[in-house]
Design a protein around this motif. Structure first.
Motif, mmCIF file in Angstrom:
data_model
loop_
_atom_site.group_PDB
_atom_site.id
_atom_site.type_symbol
_atom_site.label_atom_id
_atom_site.label_comp_id
_atom_site.label_asym_id
_atom_site.label_seq_id
_atom_site.Cartn_x
_atom_site.Cartn_y
_atom_site.Cartn_z
ATOM 1 N N MET A 1 3.903 12.594 -2.036
ATOM 2 C CA MET A 1 4.452 11.581 -1.160
ATOM 3 C C MET A 1 3.350 10.641 -0.665
ATOM 4 N N GLY A 2 2.158 11.171 -0.453
ATOM 5 C CA GLY A 2 1.046 10.355 0.027
ATOM 6 C C GLY A 2 0.707 9.226 -0.928
ATOM 7 N N GLU A 3 0.715 9.506 -2.236
ATOM 8 C CA GLU A 3 0.415 8.480 -3.235
ATOM 9 C C GLU A 3 1.479 7.375 -3.222
ATOM 10 N N LEU A 4 2.747 7.763 -3.097
ATOM 11 C CA LEU A 4 3.830 6.781 -3.045
ATOM 12 C C LEU A 4 3.666 5.883 -1.824
ATOM 13 N N MET A 5 3.383 6.461 -0.679
ATOM 14 C CA MET A 5 3.220 5.672 0.542
ATOM 15 C C MET A 5 2.034 4.719 0.417
ATOM 16 N N GLN A 6 0.977 5.162 -0.219
ATOM 17 C CA GLN A 6 -0.182 4.293 -0.423
ATOM 18 C C GLN A 6 0.209 3.104 -1.300
ATOM 19 N N ILE A 7 0.957 3.361 -2.366
ATOM 20 C CA ILE A 7 1.404 2.281 -3.256
ATOM 21 C C ILE A 7 2.283 1.304 -2.485
ATOM 22 N N ILE A 8 3.207 1.806 -1.676
ATOM 23 C CA ILE A 8 4.102 0.941 -0.913
ATOM 24 C C ILE A 8 3.307 0.098 0.087
ATOM 25 N N LYS A 9 2.384 0.710 0.787
ATOM 26 C CA LYS A 9 1.622 -0.005 1.800
ATOM 27 C C LYS A 9 0.660 -1.025 1.208
ATOM 28 N N GLU A 10 0.188 -0.802 -0.010
ATOM 29 C CA GLU A 10 -0.794 -1.696 -0.615
ATOM 30 C C GLU A 10 -0.179 -2.732 -1.538
ATOM 31 N N ARG A 11 1.132 -2.735 -1.664
ATOM 32 C CA ARG A 11 1.772 -3.701 -2.559
ATOM 33 C C ARG A 11 1.562 -5.117 -2.031
ATOM 34 N N ARG A 12 1.635 -6.080 -2.907
ATOM 35 C CA ARG A 12 1.475 -7.471 -2.492
ATOM 36 C C ARG A 12 2.361 -8.370 -3.335
ATOM 37 N N SER A 13 2.657 -9.526 -2.818
ATOM 38 C CA SER A 13 3.474 -10.505 -3.524
ATOM 39 C C SER A 13 2.549 -11.505 -4.204
ATOM 40 N N ILE A 14 2.570 -11.522 -5.503
ATOM 41 C CA ILE A 14 1.717 -12.428 -6.264
ATOM 42 C C ILE A 14 2.504 -13.699 -6.548
ATOM 43 N N ARG A 15 1.927 -14.833 -6.202
ATOM 44 C CA ARG A 15 2.598 -16.103 -6.464
ATOM 45 C C ARG A 15 1.689 -17.099 -7.168
#
Length: 108
Positions: A1-15
Motif C-alpha cells: 500500500m505504501g508504494e501505491l500511496m507514493q505513486i498517487i502523491k507524486e503523480r503530476r499533470s504533464i502539459r
C-alpha cells in the motif's frame, strides 16, 4: 500500500511535450496492458481506446475541447493521444437489459 500511496502523491499533470520524442512501443503496450486489467462493472470493460498519432486528427480533437481547457494545447503537442471511448448499453446490462437502478455504468 505504501508504494501505491507514493505513486498517487507524486503523480503530476504533464502539459508540455517534446513533439519530436515518440513514445516507445513497449511503453505504450504497457499502458494498454494496464487498461486491459482495469476493473469495470461485472468485468464488462465497456471502453475502447483509439491511439492517435496523426497531427491532423489531434487538431480535430482539439476543436472539440472547450475554450479554456488547459489540455487543449497539450493535445496537439503530445506525441501520442489515447482517445478513451465508452461503449453504451454494456456496463450495467445483462442480455441487453439494464440491471441496476443507475442504468449505464460506462462513466464509472
Amino acid at each position: 500500500m505504501g508504494e501505491l500511496m507514493q505513486i498517487i502523491k507524486e503523480r503530476r499533470s504533464i502539459r508540455n511535450f517534446l513533439q519530436e520524442r515518440d513514445i516507445p512501443e513497449d511503453v505504450l503496450n504497457q499502458v494498454l496492458e494496464a487498461v486491459k486489467w482495469t476493473p469495470s462493472w461485472a468485468n464488462t470493460q465497456c471502453w475502447e481506446l483509439i491511439i492517435v498519432r496523426s497531427q491532423e486528427i489531434k487538431s480535430k480533437l482539439q476543436e472539440t475541447m472547450g475554450k479554456g481547457n488547459p489540455a487543449s494545447k497539450a493535445i496537439v503537442e503530445a506525441p501520442v493521444v489515447l482517445a478513451v471511448c465508452g461503449r453504451l448499453n454494456i456496463s450495467g446490462y445483462y442480455k441487453e437489459q439494464v440491471t441496476t437502478k443507475f442504468g449505464d455504468w460506462f462513466m464509472f
